[in-house]
Write an enzyme that holds these catalytic residues in place. Sequence first.
Site, PDB file in Angstrom:
ATOM      1  CG  HIS A  82       7.201   0.219  -9.588  1.00 38.34           C
ATOM      2  ND1 HIS A  82       8.212  -0.244  -8.772  1.00 38.34           N
ATOM      3  CD2 HIS A  82       6.050   0.042  -8.897  1.00 38.34           C
ATOM      4  CE1 HIS A  82       7.690  -0.669  -7.638  1.00 38.34           C
ATOM      5  NE2 HIS A  82       6.377  -0.506  -7.684  1.00 38.34           N
ATOM      6  CG  ASP A 161      11.296   4.244   0.343  1.00 38.66           C
ATOM      7  OD1 ASP A 161      10.128   4.369   0.747  1.00 38.66           O
ATOM      8  OD2 ASP A 161      11.733   3.198  -0.144  1.00 38.66           O
ATOM      9  NE  ARG A 168       4.642   3.265   4.575  1.00 39.76           N
ATOM     10  CZ  ARG A 168       4.747   2.948   3.274  1.00 39.76           C
ATOM     11  NH1 ARG A 168       5.857   3.200   2.616  1.00 39.76           N
ATOM     12  NH2 ARG A 168       3.743   2.398   2.638  1.00 39.76           N
ATOM     13  CB  SER A 183       7.280   4.242  -0.590  1.00 35.62           C
ATOM     14  OG  SER A 183       8.110   3.126  -0.640  1.00 35.62           O
ATOM     15  CE  LYS A 187      11.148   2.355  -3.174  1.00 33.22           C
ATOM     16  NZ  LYS A 187      10.722   1.315  -2.298  1.00 33.22           N
TER      17      LYS A 187
END
Length: 410
Positions: A82, A161, A168, A183, A187
């Site tokens: 990520h 999320d 948010r 968050s 995922k």
Amino acid sequence: MHVPTLIEKKREGKTLTDEEISHLISGFTSGEIADYQMSAWAMAVLFQGMTPAETHHLTRAMMESGRVLEYPDGTPPKVDKHSTGGGGDKISLVLAPLLACDEVWVPMICGRGLGITGGTLDKLESIPGFNIQIDERRALAQLESIGLFVIGQTEDICPADRKLYALRDVTGTIPSQPLIVASIMSKKLAENLDRLVLDVKFGRGAFMKTHKEAKQLAAAMTKVGKLMGVKVSHLLSPMDEPLGRTVGNALEVAECVEVLQGNGPADVVDLVLDLAQQVSTVSRAKLAGWLSDGTAWRKFISLVYAQDGDASSLEKITEVHRAPIIRPLLAPSAGIVKKMDAEIIGQASLLLGSGRQTVDDEIDFAAGLSGIRKIGERVEAKEPLLFVHARTDQALELVLPLLQSAVEVS
Ligand code: URA
């Protein structure tokens, strides 16, 4: 449970129990807890923070709000990365097929670009026909056949999320470390991974502006990953100038094709190898060999075909998507490139149409910047510092002054 009491408890800086966190997340996902209550709770978290245990439970509750991928017994280790994103970050397009040359599976679920950060899905969609929405059965069959898939988040992965992030985004509660950690990690953990590498960026063009903030975020994400049984490693990488020499969807795909064919800019190749090494079982030399001998390129072609894309378009992607106006920005004098501001360049690319200003905007795959010179390189007066790919003269005129302010040569 009484939701206002839970909001007040967090407002007063107290620690919520696992059950309380689960109640908030499941109630919000099902619609029983109102947006205004969840917004108030998110703001309380932003000010009061969360303990590592609370962050862990929040991540788990969000992950469990939807489906977690399942694999048959005895299948290879599942790995992914990520990135917190930044200008010209095209790494996933090269890293995913490279990792899949190893005896691992790469079940990559990724996102679209928003703001100055591009998204892997948008880049892939610039390849004619590429389908980012294959169903889970087909995705698993693809893991069996070629060892990877790259898809978008489905309706049933982390619905909590999706709802919470949207809230948010409009309530000033994005920059809360525990909410960011939960968050991102919920995922990725829904992919049911064995190993995950995080590329946490810092600098002008990154979400985290300082090395210190990036380090704190990386440590918090690593901790949650470990608590959830995933081997997490991370790199902290600078994002003051764009990665590589291109920003913009088709232009970045073209640059990835170069890297996958054993060429391409050194900073992209190095970062791909640095990240791959963290989750692969083979040596850096072997990984570099797969880039230079065409193995990773062939894997990328099989990915494109498997997901309905036209792989024959890859080597001419900048002709498939060609902006009518391509203009150089010339160096005002001879010297060394001292600044190539990733944030301003990202904004310019966005204004040219390569990204979205709102989630519903259409993307112009041809728009962006190419031939971007790197900090430290020598240029002669009137030599191109970069090329602007614009759809209209108005767009070009809009970005030229911005780009002039992004660059310094002395
Ligand atoms: N990216 C995410 O997916 N979530 C955040 O909260 C921030 C960045």
